[in-house]
Motif scaffolding. Structure first.
Motif, short mmCIF file in Angstrom:
data_model
loop_
_atom_site.label_atom_id
_atom_site.label_comp_id
_atom_site.label_asym_id
_atom_site.label_seq_id
_atom_site.Cartn_x
_atom_site.Cartn_y
_atom_site.Cartn_z
N PHE A 64 0.82 -1.22 0.00
CA PHE A 64 0.00 0.00 0.00
C PHE A 64 0.85 1.27 0.00
O PHE A 64 0.40 2.32 -0.44
CB PHE A 64 -0.94 0.01 1.21
N THR A 65 2.06 1.19 0.53
CA THR A 65 2.87 2.41 0.63
C THR A 65 3.86 2.55 -0.53
O THR A 65 4.67 3.48 -0.54
CB THR A 65 3.64 2.45 1.97
N GLY A 66 3.79 1.64 -1.49
CA GLY A 66 4.58 1.83 -2.70
C GLY A 66 6.00 1.32 -2.66
O GLY A 66 6.84 1.74 -3.46
N GLU A 67 6.28 0.38 -1.74
CA GLU A 67 7.62 -0.24 -1.80
C GLU A 67 7.71 -1.09 -3.07
O GLU A 67 6.70 -1.58 -3.58
CB GLU A 67 7.84 -1.12 -0.56
N GLU A 116 10.82 -7.16 -11.39
CA GLU A 116 10.69 -6.05 -12.34
C GLU A 116 11.08 -4.72 -11.68
O GLU A 116 10.96 -3.67 -12.31
CB GLU A 116 9.25 -5.98 -12.88
N ASP A 117 11.51 -4.80 -10.43
CA ASP A 117 11.94 -3.63 -9.67
C ASP A 117 10.89 -2.51 -9.72
O ASP A 117 11.17 -1.38 -10.10
CB ASP A 117 13.30 -3.13 -10.19
N ARG A 118 9.65 -2.87 -9.36
CA ARG A 118 8.56 -1.89 -9.43
C ARG A 118 7.73 -1.91 -8.15
O ARG A 118 7.59 -2.95 -7.50
CB ARG A 118 7.59 -2.24 -10.56
N ALA A 119 7.15 -0.76 -7.86
CA ALA A 119 6.12 -0.71 -6.83
C ALA A 119 4.87 -1.40 -7.37
O ALA A 119 4.75 -1.64 -8.59
CB ALA A 119 5.81 0.73 -6.47
N VAL A 120 3.94 -1.70 -6.48
CA VAL A 120 2.69 -2.39 -6.85
C VAL A 120 1.57 -1.55 -6.25
O VAL A 120 1.25 -1.67 -5.08
CB VAL A 120 2.70 -3.82 -6.27
N LEU A 121 1.00 -0.70 -7.08
CA LEU A 121 0.11 0.31 -6.48
C LEU A 121 -1.27 0.37 -7.12
O LEU A 121 -1.87 1.45 -7.18
CB LEU A 121 0.78 1.69 -6.56
N VAL A 168 5.39 8.62 -4.15
CA VAL A 168 6.32 7.50 -4.31
C VAL A 168 7.40 7.90 -5.30
O VAL A 168 7.09 8.33 -6.43
CB VAL A 168 5.58 6.23 -4.80
N ASP A 169 8.64 7.79 -4.89
CA ASP A 169 9.78 8.21 -5.74
C ASP A 169 9.57 9.61 -6.28
O ASP A 169 9.82 9.88 -7.46
CB ASP A 169 9.97 7.23 -6.92
N GLY A 170 9.06 10.49 -5.45
CA GLY A 170 8.87 11.88 -5.85
C GLY A 170 7.61 12.12 -6.68
O GLY A 170 7.27 13.25 -7.00
N GLN A 171 6.90 11.05 -7.04
CA GLN A 171 5.68 11.22 -7.84
C GLN A 171 4.48 11.33 -6.91
O GLN A 171 4.29 10.46 -6.05
CB GLN A 171 5.49 10.00 -8.76
N ASP A 172 3.71 12.40 -7.09
CA ASP A 172 2.46 12.53 -6.33
C ASP A 172 1.44 11.62 -7.00
O ASP A 172 0.74 12.01 -7.94
CB ASP A 172 1.99 13.99 -6.32
N VAL A 173 1.39 10.41 -6.51
CA VAL A 173 0.57 9.38 -7.14
C VAL A 173 -0.90 9.80 -7.13
O VAL A 173 -1.61 9.67 -8.14
CB VAL A 173 0.79 8.04 -6.41
N ASP A 174 -1.37 10.33 -6.01
CA ASP A 174 -2.79 10.70 -5.91
C ASP A 174 -3.16 11.75 -6.96
O ASP A 174 -4.21 11.65 -7.61
CB ASP A 174 -3.10 11.26 -4.51
N ALA A 175 -2.29 12.74 -7.11
CA ALA A 175 -2.59 13.81 -8.07
C ALA A 175 -2.62 13.26 -9.49
O ALA A 175 -3.52 13.59 -10.28
CB ALA A 175 -1.54 14.93 -7.94
N ASP A 176 -1.68 12.39 -9.81
CA ASP A 176 -1.63 11.84 -11.16
C ASP A 176 -2.84 10.96 -11.44
O ASP A 176 -3.44 11.01 -12.52
CB ASP A 176 -0.34 11.03 -11.35
#
Ligand code: F6P
Length: 571
Positions: free
Chosen positions: A84-87, A93-98, A114-122
């Motif tokens: 849930f927190t984007g680890e 594949e070295d990716r978050a699962v969101l 996550v990684d500087g990306q405002d996921v909610d806004a996007d």
């Protein structure tokens, strides 16, 4: 944060205790219910609108307690939080699962970054964009090249870019806008695109090319076939001039795309302004709640689409915050582990008593089997126990007249989930009845659901030889008519098949899958197992098309098959 190595479940104390417990446990649902009047109530839980009866599973309170301890020992709660927190829990594949970020409540604080990306806004911006587009198509504001509104949307995609949308489109049929139909093209078998376009009017058809990677052979081939069909038809009927510019303009009005690879969308000739994006942290089979669901949003409208997302969210919140002993997806995942690893189940049936869910099992097959059909763990070491049972199913009551025989009396243990809703979309009454069992004026949904209730009862409690004899059955037929019972089922009952409930069901199975993956130490978010066949298909293609040198490099069986194919095709 680096993902810690998986805990070997077989090394936990809970596993050892489960093994001992299994040795001493004799399944006896009749006896367990008789001795324990509270069993049904105690083992029935709620998650969102889902009323989930686990009591007809082959477990005692001790089994469940041990399974919960197993979940604790493999750190399930920490892994849920990591997701849930984007680890970057998709290690290979070295990716978050969101995918859960796609349905967070608008305005949730703090925002998910996550990684500087405002996921909610996007996520919010993309949802707004697809909602505005869906509204335009629905209202007729979006028109084809000749100014006519869209009457048919054709979603071209495969795997997660098809199965989720088509399943939900079917499930929410009563919510579709009249006069606006969606068709789904997935297979590279040219029959698929040919059948789905042959009676369409190109002037009122809109294609959505849905592909996370925009590199999938099937989807891009079908998209080219669809584009050729569209342009050839429009030029042939004289409504579009046969110039490159006019053709480009027509594509702009009749093709949109959904992808994470907007550069490839542009290279295909679709204006990026007409493309809806998502992100590499949304796995294909977890993507129906992203822009991959655009066809669904067009069919049911953006408000209903948001209700669907809210349904997912209800189960996300339950999964993230409910203690494991009451956590429905976690417990259902743990029960699956119990059946696969201790009781030897190789498959799991999902049996919706809802015709609208007729594509649910197909959808779940990708979700569960592409996620957990693996032999190595996320650290590259072999799994330590069996994984990945086969999921399958069909709506009841059709399945009753086909494969239930094996579930009732076969030699394999097949745990089954039964799903039903209380309020039917079409509340029909049988005014006449049959003069016997079916009374005049019978509510047909109730006849239908009587089967849902009866089947789990028959599976759980069976019928003894004494009971069969009491019916006057001749002795030599008695064995054939005995039902052993102790066939495990979970019953899921929801109020109605609303967008929210459909979202809840999908999220439930996403998290069941996750739970199993964590116990087994699997990266449930990669799918390397689909790669080899794809690569070989490209290598074999020239041989199939007649290149003798390429054919000579194939193994003898493939050579023989291809030669026979060529003879048959060209004779
Ligand atoms: O081949 C498997 C797969 O990669 C699935 O995981 C995915 O859902 C499907 O292909 C389609 O991929 P895409 O959306 O990139 O076209």
């Amino acid at each position: 944060m680096t993902t810690p190595a998986p805990v070997d479940p077989t090394s936990t104390s809970a596993w050892a205790d489960l093994a001992t417990h299994h040795q001493s446990l004799t399944a006896d649902l009749r006896g367990w219910f008789a001795a324990d009047p509270e069993r049904a109530e105690r083992l029935t839980l709620e998650a969102g609108d889902l009323f989930v009866d686990l009591s007809k599973n082959l477990v005692t309170d001790e089994t469940l307690a041990l399974l919960v301890r197993l979940a604790q020992e493999v750190n399930l709660t920490e892994r849920i939080e990591a997701m849930f927190t984007g680890e970057r829990i998709n290690v290979t594949e070295d990716r978050a699962v969101l995918h859960t970020a796609l349905r967070r409540a608008p305005g949730t604080q703090p925002a998910l970054v996550v990684d500087g990306q405002d996921v909610d806004a996007d996520v919010a911006a993309e949802l707004d964009k697809l909602s505005a587009f869906a509204d335009k198509v629905r209202s007729g504001e979006w028109t084809g090249v000749t100014g006519r509104p869209v009457t048919t949307v054709v979603n071209i995609g495969i795997g997660g870019s098809d199965l989720g949308p088509v399943m939900i489109y079917e499930a929410l049929e009563p919510y579709r806008q009249a006069g606006l139909t969606v068709r789904f093209v997935s297979n590279i078998d040219p029959t698929d695109v040919a059948q789905k376009t042959k009676d369409l009017d190109p002037e009122t058809t809109l294609f959505i090319v849905a592909s996370k990677t925009f590199g999938t052979l099937e989807t891009l081939t079908n998209a080219r076939l669809a584009r050729a069909w569209l342009l050839d038809s429009l030029v042939a009927s004289g409504v579009v001039e046969d110039t490159a510019e006019a053709r480009r303009a027509a594509v702009g009005k009749h093709f949109v795309a959904v992808s994470t690879a907007l550069d490839k969308v542009a290279a295909f000739g679709i204006d990026p302004a007409n493309a809806f994006g998502f992100w590499d942290w949304v796995g294909g089979r977890y993507s129906v709640d992203s822009a991959i669901g655009t066809s669904v949003a067009i069919a049911i409208g953006p408000d209903r689409f948001r209700e669907l997302l809210a349904g997912f969210r209800a189960i996300d919140e339950h999964f993230r915050t409910t203690p494991l002993a009451q956590n429905v997806p976690a417990l259902m995942g743990l029960l699956n582990v119990w059946y696969v690893n201790f009781l030897g189940a190789a498959s799991h049936a999902v049996l919706p008593y809802a015709q609208q869910l007729h594509r649910f099992a197909a959808y779940l097959q990708q979700l569960t089997m592409e996620s957990n059909g693996k032999s190595v763990r996320w650290d590259g070491t072999p799994v330590t126990t069996a994984t990945g049972e086969v999921f399958w199913g069909e709506p009841g009551t059709n399945g009753q007249h086909a494969f239930y025989q094996l579930i009732h009396q076969g030699t394999q243990l097949i745990p089954a989930d039964f799903i039903a809703v209380a309020k039917p979309a079409y509340p029909l009454v049988d005014a006449e009845g049959d003069g016997g069992a079916v009374a005049a004026g019978a509510d047909v949904h109730e006849l239908f659901l009587a089967n849902f209730f009866a089947q789990t009862k028959a599976l759980a409690f069976g019928k003894t030889a004494a009971e069969v004899r009491e019916e006057g059955t001749p002795e030599h037929i008695v064995p054939a008519r005995v039902f052993s019972g102790n066939r495990p089922t979970t019953s899921i009952l929801a109020p109605a098949l609303t967008p929210s409930v459909v979202g809840q069901l999908v999220a439930l199975y996403e998290h069941i899958t996750f739970t199993q993956g964590i116990v087994w130490g699997i990266d449930s978010f990669d799918q390397w197992g689909v790669e080899l066949g794809k690569k070989l298909a490209l290598e074999v293609a020239p041989a199939v098309q007649g290149d003798e040198t390429a054919l000579a490099t194939q193994d003898p069986s493939t050579q023989s098959l291809v030669r026979r194919y060529r003879t048959l095709r060209h004779s």
